[in-house]
Design a protein around this motif. Structure first.
Motif, mmCIF file in Angstrom:
data_model
loop_
_atom_site.group_PDB
_atom_site.id
_atom_site.type_symbol
_atom_site.label_atom_id
_atom_site.label_comp_id
_atom_site.label_asym_id
_atom_site.label_seq_id
_atom_site.Cartn_x
_atom_site.Cartn_y
_atom_site.Cartn_z
ATOM 1 N N ALA A 80 30.532 37.253 32.111
ATOM 2 C CA ALA A 80 31.359 37.385 33.434
ATOM 3 C C ALA A 80 32.577 37.929 33.339
ATOM 4 C CB ALA A 80 31.214 36.316 34.356
ATOM 5 N N ASN A 81 33.529 37.080 32.668
ATOM 6 C CA ASN A 81 34.731 37.688 32.098
ATOM 7 C C ASN A 81 34.665 39.094 31.800
ATOM 8 O OD1 ASN A 81 37.542 35.864 30.885
ATOM 9 N ND2 ASN A 81 37.441 38.074 30.691
ATOM 10 N N VAL A 82 34.111 39.465 30.680
ATOM 11 C CA VAL A 82 34.259 40.759 30.328
ATOM 12 C C VAL A 82 33.584 41.974 31.294
ATOM 13 C CG1 VAL A 82 33.055 42.604 28.493
ATOM 14 C CG2 VAL A 82 33.637 40.317 27.736
ATOM 15 N N PHE A 83 32.408 41.437 32.070
ATOM 16 C CA PHE A 83 32.273 42.521 33.322
ATOM 17 C C PHE A 83 32.969 42.391 34.574
ATOM 18 C CE2 PHE A 83 28.430 42.593 30.484
ATOM 19 C CZ PHE A 83 28.053 43.991 30.701
ATOM 20 N N GLY A 84 33.789 41.291 34.634
ATOM 21 C CA GLY A 84 34.810 41.215 35.722
ATOM 22 C C GLY A 84 34.243 40.224 36.772
ATOM 23 N N LEU A 85 35.074 40.009 37.881
ATOM 24 C CA LEU A 85 34.689 39.025 38.787
ATOM 25 C C LEU A 85 35.546 39.717 40.191
ATOM 26 C CD1 LEU A 85 35.551 35.772 37.092
ATOM 27 C CD2 LEU A 85 33.375 36.192 38.198
ATOM 28 N N PRO A 86 34.742 39.435 41.225
ATOM 29 C CA PRO A 86 35.392 39.850 42.271
ATOM 30 C C PRO A 86 36.799 39.317 42.822
ATOM 31 C CG PRO A 86 33.880 38.479 43.080
ATOM 32 C CD PRO A 86 33.873 38.722 41.674
ATOM 33 N N LEU A 87 37.899 39.745 42.288
ATOM 34 C CA LEU A 87 39.202 39.308 42.492
ATOM 35 C C LEU A 87 39.989 40.008 43.536
ATOM 36 C CD1 LEU A 87 40.164 38.355 38.570
ATOM 37 C CD2 LEU A 87 39.234 36.763 40.426
ATOM 38 N N ASP A 88 40.857 39.313 44.304
ATOM 39 C CA ASP A 88 41.597 40.035 45.215
ATOM 40 C C ASP A 88 43.250 40.138 44.428
ATOM 41 O OD1 ASP A 88 42.967 37.633 45.336
ATOM 42 O OD2 ASP A 88 42.315 36.912 47.182
ATOM 43 N N ALA A 89 44.090 40.729 45.442
ATOM 44 C CA ALA A 89 45.445 40.969 44.689
ATOM 45 C C ALA A 89 46.044 39.844 44.084
ATOM 46 C CB ALA A 89 46.335 41.477 45.698
ATOM 47 N N VAL B 185 42.541 41.579 30.910
ATOM 48 C CA VAL B 185 42.030 40.103 30.450
ATOM 49 C C VAL B 185 40.957 39.858 31.149
ATOM 50 C CG1 VAL B 185 44.057 39.465 28.982
ATOM 51 C CG2 VAL B 185 43.797 38.956 31.553
ATOM 52 N N LEU B 186 40.993 40.186 32.218
ATOM 53 C CA LEU B 186 39.836 39.709 33.418
ATOM 54 C C LEU B 186 40.047 40.755 34.597
ATOM 55 C CD1 LEU B 186 37.804 37.666 34.397
ATOM 56 C CD2 LEU B 186 39.626 36.621 35.571
ATOM 57 N N PRO B 187 38.944 41.907 34.531
ATOM 58 C CA PRO B 187 38.849 43.056 35.463
ATOM 59 C C PRO B 187 38.423 42.179 36.656
ATOM 60 C CG PRO B 187 37.354 43.155 33.588
ATOM 61 C CD PRO B 187 37.740 41.865 33.406
ATOM 62 N N SER B 188 39.075 43.002 37.603
ATOM 63 C CA SER B 188 38.408 42.811 38.969
ATOM 64 C C SER B 188 37.490 43.881 39.546
ATOM 65 C CB SER B 188 39.590 42.917 39.895
ATOM 66 O OG SER B 188 39.199 42.772 41.253
ATOM 67 N N THR B 189 36.325 43.343 39.974
ATOM 68 C CA THR B 189 35.300 44.322 40.437
ATOM 69 C C THR B 189 35.354 44.859 42.056
ATOM 70 O OG1 THR B 189 33.935 42.376 41.038
ATOM 71 C CG2 THR B 189 33.483 43.156 39.059
ATOM 72 N N LEU B 190 36.463 44.245 42.413
ATOM 73 C CA LEU B 190 36.864 44.942 43.801
ATOM 74 C C LEU B 190 37.759 46.357 43.678
ATOM 75 C CD1 LEU B 190 37.766 41.612 45.957
ATOM 76 C CD2 LEU B 190 35.545 43.130 45.877
ATOM 77 N N ASP B 191 38.689 46.063 42.750
ATOM 78 C CA ASP B 191 39.704 47.240 42.909
ATOM 79 C C ASP B 191 40.304 47.130 41.369
ATOM 80 O OD1 ASP B 191 41.799 48.898 42.939
ATOM 81 O OD2 ASP B 191 42.280 48.543 44.972
ATOM 82 N N ALA C 290 42.915 48.063 40.384
ATOM 83 C CA ALA C 290 44.602 47.611 40.507
ATOM 84 C C ALA C 290 44.472 46.215 40.542
ATOM 85 C CB ALA C 290 45.105 48.267 41.788
ATOM 86 N N TYR C 291 43.605 45.263 40.990
ATOM 87 C CA TYR C 291 43.717 43.872 41.052
ATOM 88 C C TYR C 291 43.392 43.366 39.719
ATOM 89 C CZ TYR C 291 43.416 44.698 46.186
ATOM 90 O OH TYR C 291 43.889 44.811 47.330
ATOM 91 N N SER C 292 43.054 44.038 38.727
ATOM 92 C CA SER C 292 42.558 43.674 37.375
ATOM 93 C C SER C 292 43.602 42.949 36.634
ATOM 94 C CB SER C 292 41.921 44.478 36.712
ATOM 95 O OG SER C 292 40.918 45.219 37.099
ATOM 96 N N LEU C 293 43.446 41.856 36.303
ATOM 97 C CA LEU C 293 44.563 41.193 35.214
ATOM 98 C C LEU C 293 44.441 41.831 33.838
ATOM 99 C CD1 LEU C 293 43.675 37.393 36.212
ATOM 100 C CD2 LEU C 293 45.377 38.907 37.144
ATOM 101 N N THR C 294 45.713 42.125 33.326
ATOM 102 C CA THR C 294 45.699 42.914 32.195
ATOM 103 C C THR C 294 46.724 42.090 31.165
ATOM 104 O OG1 THR C 294 47.757 43.945 32.736
ATOM 105 C CG2 THR C 294 45.636 45.028 33.280
ATOM 106 N N VAL C 295 46.697 42.481 29.938
ATOM 107 C CA VAL C 295 47.408 41.669 29.078
ATOM 108 C C VAL C 295 48.901 41.772 29.558
ATOM 109 C CG1 VAL C 295 46.084 41.921 26.889
ATOM 110 C CG2 VAL C 295 47.664 43.678 27.507
ATOM 111 N N GLU C 296 49.468 42.757 30.205
ATOM 112 C CA GLU C 296 50.567 42.802 30.696
ATOM 113 C C GLU C 296 51.159 41.873 31.906
ATOM 114 O OE1 GLU C 296 53.261 44.691 29.569
ATOM 115 O OE2 GLU C 296 51.836 45.575 28.023
#
Lengths: 489, 334
Positions: free
Chosen positions: B134-143, B270-276, B278-284
């Motif tokens: 689930a972490n690799v494919f992403g979760l529906p995360l908001d901003a 590090v954790l993609p957002s499936t919503l957008d 832009a909301y994905s969490l990145t190493v940065e």
């Protein structure tokens, strides 16, 4: 109930439960390492029997400590994700250090110790015992450093509304952890001491075989308990003085001190409802000026009361919660800066009271068995067994007092630290659904309940079994084959 | 520095999957390979001294994520709440079961704890696979990094496939480990089981890696995915020739390649957002400050080699194969 209440109950239940195992594990593992050292040095079978018997009880308990500890680590991210995001830069470091530096050592060398009897050279095996027992202490230090930072945030600056670590040495050398660590370790030894005294005295009363084993265990347990209680008083006094400075509201709540007094009297016991903010109905038995001394080492100093502290907190941290839907029912409501007084007031007294009972019973037992005497009365058995519970209760009330006393903050503002490094508990919780947290609360509580029954059942069995239950049976003609493992699950 | 810590966390996961992978596998195979009480004790004692140390890799992976990427830790753990609760319950049961199983001499008592070990090992392995995928494919995360949608958002077709993939890997890995660590009939049986189930058990992992590559693949993650297939095939070939040590090492290479393929596909998220996106969490944006990362690097630089040395020593101390003839009589208080 909303997510905040459920998450708090879950954290409280899982933490208090976890902390029933932890102090016994810390205290007992060092005592067992000591017993094994005595055996390796003297070759006396008595010490061998002690190592095996108390070691077995340690292991039964250790397993529970480990598995309930995993829940603790996961819980920050699961139910307190807003907290984790806020403090991650600081709080995660000691937690990760605990894993990498302490917990790896603990679990690896415990495995070597359990399975290494007869397989490792005697001294190497003994070194394994010292390795894991020292690592349990190191573990405690890192966890307490993390906890102390929440009570007294240091070593940070505020960047974009979040604390950013500027000095790890400030966090690890926080005066709050320097006080909390000895206090917690002495608490652990009080538990281990009472455990030894209670169980060994019961065996003496039963006139079990291996009298010398039990007699030595009572003596060891008593001295450990008395030293621990003395240490608790000294470290507790030191910790209290820090708290008057760092968290004045918590200490005022511990005393249910409504009005500022100069000099302030220490309340020994209160009759009436301490939660009444006007304090009118409370009749308290007090020791004049003692509280002033406890707070500032000076019999005439001023100690601030709740009613005078509240306006100070309101001026600094606001009178109302911000309007924010994530705060749920609390959004826009007035902030209550006074912790639950009955919990803090009585928690504080019960902590000290139960600790004192444990030490007193130890001394009483030591006197009753002087010169080879063995008490016969039923009351002696009950006294010995009953006293085992007292330091456990003391520890639990101590933690309840410490953690409840800092509400409504999860990260308490540091009066001399950076402005803005604090967090309301209501702000810290995840945006989970109440159903999720309720499910885990029920599931964990049920499983913990079942495991408590299993553990008590096993401990009872191994206690009754005495030394014979844990040493190889020499009467049976066992295969003395080099190939047979000396220990296997 | 952030990328370095991303690699460290991948490495901790690798350590966890490789080490706890086989002790999970042993638990999953307990009723299959252990036909009587003594045989079951042989199986459990192959992992007895080490399983606890293996589990700490998970705790350290969690703690390191908290310290190095608080945003990642907070979003993943709160979003996959219910699967993690189930996973924790499985770990709790399994952990006490190993310790308590032999503490009372009663067939019923042991049956209960054996069931806990068996179910716990399956649930925990499936859980690890599910959350990791689930972490690799992403979760529906908001901003804010909070989950939008149902508590079961982490349960998708992909993550269920991932659960089967990790469970299948652990099953084969456990069987290979047992054929390396036991002797006599148990050893033969473990080998036969490993060879027989491997084509089916490893299939979900192959499908998962294909899926990940199609979705996020780059040249070198493709190479890693191919590495998984080659190493797994090599492992089984060596096992067929009774070279169990080499087979076990090749299983390690396979999981290392799998971790590279999965985390390589994830990077720089590090954790993609499936919503957008832009909301994905990145190493940065999910990382701690450079100072914290420096502190952690020093701790890891001294801590990790030490851990590898003393854990390695544990495996050396308990290197002998064990069989039914090594198992001592039960001696517990009556």
């Amino acid at each position: 109930m909303d997510v905040l209440d459920l998450a708090r109950w879950q954290f409280g239940i899982t933490t208090v439960y976890h902390f029933l195992m932890v102090p016994l594990t810390i205290g007992l593992s060092l005592l067992v390492a000591g017993m094994q050292t005595a055996w390796v040095r003297t070759g006396d079978r008595k010490y061998y029997a002690m190592t095996k018997f108390w070691g077995k009880l340690l292991l039964i308990n250790f397993a529970m400590g480990v598995v309930t500890g995993i829940v603790q680590e996961f819980q920050f991210g699961m139910t307190w994700s807003a907290y984790s995001r806020f403090v991650g830069d600081v709080f995660g470091a000691p937690l990760a250090m605990e894993g990498l530096v302490a917990f790896f050592v603990e679990s690896t060398f415990l495995g070597l110790w359990i399975f290494g009897w007869d397989r490792l050279p005697k001294k190497v095996h003994l070194a394994c015992a010292w390795a894991f027992s020292t690592a349990t202490m190191a573990s405690a230090y890192f966890i307490l450093a993390a906890n102390s930072w929440m009570q007294h945030p240091v070593g940070v600056e505020l960047v974009d509304g979040r604390p950013r670590l500027t000095s790890i040495w400030a966090v690890l050398g926080n005066n709050t952890v320097l006080a909390a660590f000895p206090h917690t370790i002495f608490g652990a030894f009080a538990v281990a001491g009472a455990f030894l005294v209670g169980i060994a005295a019961w065996h003496l009363w039963k006139r079990s075989d291996d009298g010398p084993v039990w007699r030595s265990s009572v003596k060891l347990g008593t001295w450990v308990g008395v030293v621990a209680f003395t240490g608790l008083l000294i470290s507790g006094d030191f910790q209290g003085k820090l708290m008057f400075e760092q968290q004045p509201m918590k200490m005022a709540a511990a005393e249910a001190l409504c009005h500022t007094e100069e000099p302030a009297a220490f309340s020994v016991f209160a009759v009436g409802d301490v939660s009444r903010p006007d304090c009118e109905s409370v009749k308290s038995i007090t020791v004049p000026a003692l509280l002033s001394f406890l707070a500032h080492n000076d019999f005439s100093s001023q100690v601030k009361g709740i009613q005078d502290l509240v306006p100070e907190y309101q001026a600094k941290y606001g009178t109302n919660y911000p309007v924010d839907e994530r705060l749920g029912e609390l959004s826009g409501k007035p902030i209550d800066y006074v912790p639950l007084l009955p919990v803090t007031y009585w928690g504080f007294r019960l902590m000290i009271g139960f600790g004192a009972i444990a030490a007193g019973v130890g001394l009483l037992v030591l006197w009753l068995i002087r010169g080879g005497r063995v008490p016969t009365g039923r009351w002696f058995r009950l006294l010995a067994l009953g006293s085992i519970a007292t330091p456990f209760l003391g520890n639990s009330f101590g933690w309840v007092f410490t953690e409840m006393g800092r509400q409504p903050f999860v990260v308490v503002p540091n009066p001399t630290g950076v402005d803005g490094v604090w967090m309301f508990t209501a702000r810290a919780v995840s945006n989970s659904t109440p159903g999720e947290v309720l499910t885990s609360l029920i599931a964990l509580t049920l499983v913990y309940g079942v495991l408590a029954c299993v553990e008590v059942f096993l401990v009872r069995r191994y206690v009754r079994g005495g030394v014979a239950g844990v040493l190889p049976d020499h009467n049976k003609t066992e295969r003395k084959d080099d190939d047979v493992l000396s220990f296997a699950y | 520095m952030e990328t370095f810590w991303f690699c460290v966390i991948a490495l901790l996961w690798l350590g966890y999957l490789f080490l706890e992978g086989f002790d999970f596998g042993v638990g999953m195979l307990l009723p299959v390979l252990g036909r009587d009480e003594t045989e079951r004790r042989v199986l459990i004692n192959t992992i007895g001294p080490v399983w606890d140390g293996n589990e700490v890799w998970l705790l350290v992976a969690g703690g390191a994520t908290f310290a190095a990427f608080p945003g990642w830790y907070a979003s993943l753990f709160s979003s996959a709440y219910l699967p993690l609760v189930l996973f924790l319950l499985a770990l709790i049961g399994r952990g006490v079961a190993f310790e308590y199983r032999g503490k009372v001499d009663s067939a019923r008592w042991r049956r209960v704890w054996d069931a806990v070990i068996f179910v716990g090992s399956w649930v925990a392995t499936l859980g690890v696979g599910l959350v990791l995928t689930a972490n690799v494919f992403g979760l529906p995360l908001d901003a804010n990094g909070d989950r939008v949608g149902s508590p079961f958002a982490a349960v998708t077709l992909e993550s269920l496939l991932g659960a089967l993939a990790i469970a299948g890997y652990a099953l084969v890995h456990g069987a290979v480990f047992l054929s390396l660590k036991t002797e006599g009939e148990v050893r033969e049986r473990a080998r036969a089981v490993a060879l027989r189930i491997a084509p089916f058990a490893l299939l979900p992992l192959v499908v998962l890696l294909l899926l990940v590559q199609l979705r996020f693949g780059t040249v070198w993650t493709y190479a890693a995915a191919i590495g998984v297939a080659l190493a797994a095939f090599g492992a089984l070939a060596r096992l067929a020739l009774r070279r169990e040590g080499q087979a076990f090492a090749l299983m390690g290479v396979a999981v290392a390649c799998a971790v590279v393929a999965l985390f390589g596909a994830l990077y720089p998220n590090v954790l993609p957002s499936t919503l957008d996106p832009a909301y994905s969490l990145t190493v940065e944006n999910a990382a701690s400050s450079p100072y914290t990362l420096t502190v952690m690097t020093w701790v890891a630089a001294f801590g990790t080699p030490a851990v590898l040395v003393y854990q390695g020593w544990t495996y050396w101390v308990f290197r002998k194969r064990i069989g039914t003839r090594h198992i001592p009589q039960v001696h517990v208080p009556q």
